[in-house]
Scaffold this active site. Structure first.
Site, PDB file in Angstrom:
ATOM      1  N   HIS A  90      75.048 -37.325 -76.903  1.00  0.00           N
ATOM      2  CA  HIS A  90      75.663 -38.531 -76.354  1.00  0.00           C
ATOM      3  C   HIS A  90      75.964 -39.506 -77.490  1.00  0.00           C
ATOM      4  CE1 HIS A  90      73.741 -37.986 -72.207  1.00  0.00           C
ATOM      5  NE2 HIS A  90      72.911 -37.270 -72.944  1.00  0.00           N
TER       6      HIS A  90
ATOM      7  N   ASP B 264      81.495 -39.198 -73.777  1.00  0.00           N
ATOM      8  CA  ASP B 264      80.777 -39.138 -75.050  1.00  0.00           C
ATOM      9  C   ASP B 264      80.302 -37.714 -75.361  1.00  0.00           C
ATOM     10  OD1 ASP B 264      79.011 -39.655 -72.751  1.00  0.00           O
ATOM     11  OD2 ASP B 264      77.371 -39.893 -74.161  1.00  0.00           O
TER      12      ASP B 264
ATOM     13  N   HIS C 263      77.863 -34.816 -73.552  1.00  0.00           N
ATOM     14  CA  HIS C 263      77.709 -35.378 -72.213  1.00  0.00           C
ATOM     15  C   HIS C 263      79.002 -35.158 -71.414  1.00  0.00           C
ATOM     16  CE1 HIS C 263      76.130 -39.072 -69.738  1.00  0.00           C
ATOM     17  NE2 HIS C 263      76.009 -37.932 -69.084  1.00  0.00           N
TER      18      HIS C 263
ATOM     19  N   GLU D 177      71.034 -39.292 -78.344  1.00  0.00           N
ATOM     20  CA  GLU D 177      72.096 -40.279 -78.472  1.00  0.00           C
ATOM     21  C   GLU D 177      72.358 -40.555 -79.947  1.00  0.00           C
ATOM     22  OE1 GLU D 177      73.658 -42.042 -76.013  1.00  0.00           O
ATOM     23  OE2 GLU D 177      72.364 -41.864 -74.250  1.00  0.00           O
TER      24      GLU D 177
HETATM   25 ZN   LIG Z   1      76.050 -39.976 -72.528  1.00  0.00          ZN
END
Ligand SMILES: [Zn+2]
Length: 181
Positions: free
Chosen positions: A34, A165, A155, A116
Site C-alpha cells: 500500500h 495504491d 492494494h 504501507e
Molecule cells: Zn491501501
C-alpha cells in the site's frame, strides 16, 4: 529477523489497537503493498502513526475529516528514509485491506500481511524504501513460505475500482528484481 510473535527485529514497534486474531494463523499467504501519506503528499509527519494508533486529531487538516472514527492499521510502514515502523505483529490480523478479494477468496486481512510505503500513487518511491521493502519481504518469505512471488500484490489488485495504491509510482520490476538479488 522475525520473532515468534511476528515482530521484525529491525523495526520500531508502535502498538496499534486496531488488530485482532487471524482466523487461521497457518494461512498467512499474501503480501499486500500500500501507500499512505497524511496529508497526502506530505512526508515524515506524525499523522500516520497517530492514525494507526487511534490518536489522530482529525481537525489538524481539512483532508482528515473523512478519517474520523476510522479504525485502520497495517503491519508495517516504511518511511521515505527506509525506516520501518511495525504496528501489528505479523501473527495478528491488521486492518489494512478492507473489502478485498484475491483469487476468489474474500477478506484478505485474514490471510495477508500489509505493508504501507510512505508516499502517494504517483510519486516515485525512494531507493531506501525499495531496499527496506525487499529486505523485509525476504524475511517474511522465509517465515511465511506460502507468500510466493505471485502472491505479492498491490492494494489495487485486491480492491480494484476502490483502491489505487501503491499506484503508478511503484516500480514492480525494480522491487521484484531486488527480491532475487
Ligand atoms: Zn491501501
Amino acid at each position: 529477523m522475525i520473532d515468534t510473535f511476528g515482530l521484525l527485529s529491525n523495526a520500531t514497534f508502535i502498538k496499534s489497537p486496531f488488530y485482532n486474531q487471524r482466523p487461521n494463523q497457518a494461512e498467512i499467504s499474501l503480501l499486500a503493498i500500500h501507500c499512505i501519506s497524511l496529508p497526502e503528499g506530505q512526508f515524515a509527519t506524525e499523522h500516520i502513526k497517530n492514525l494507526f494508533t487511534g490518536c489522530l486529531d482529525c481537525s489538524a487538516d481539512p483532508s482528515f475529516a473523512d478519517l474520523q472514527g476510522l479504525e485502520v492499521s497495517a503491519h508495517c510502514v516504511i518511511r521515505r528514509n527506509g525506516a520501518i515502523e511495525q504496528y501489528v505483529p505479523f501473527e495478528q490480523r491488521a486492518w489494512h485491506a478492507g473489502v478485498s478479494s484475491f483469487q476468489g477468496v474474500d477478506g484478505c486481512n485474514d490471510f495477508s500481511i500489509g505493508i504501507e510505503l510512505e508516499g502517494t500513487d504517483c510519486t516515485a518511491y525512494t531507493e531506501a524504501q525499495y531496499l527496506a521493502l525487499a529486505d523485509t519481504t525476504k524475511h517474511i518469505q522465509v517465515r511465511y513460505p506460502l507468500i510466493t512471488k505471485d502472491r505479492i500484490v498491490g492494494h489495487s489488485d485486491i480492491a480494484p475500482g476502490r483502491k489505487t495504491d501503491p499506484g503508478s509510482g511503484f516500480n514492480w520490476d525494480h522491487y521484484l528484481k531486488l527480491l532475487i538479488d
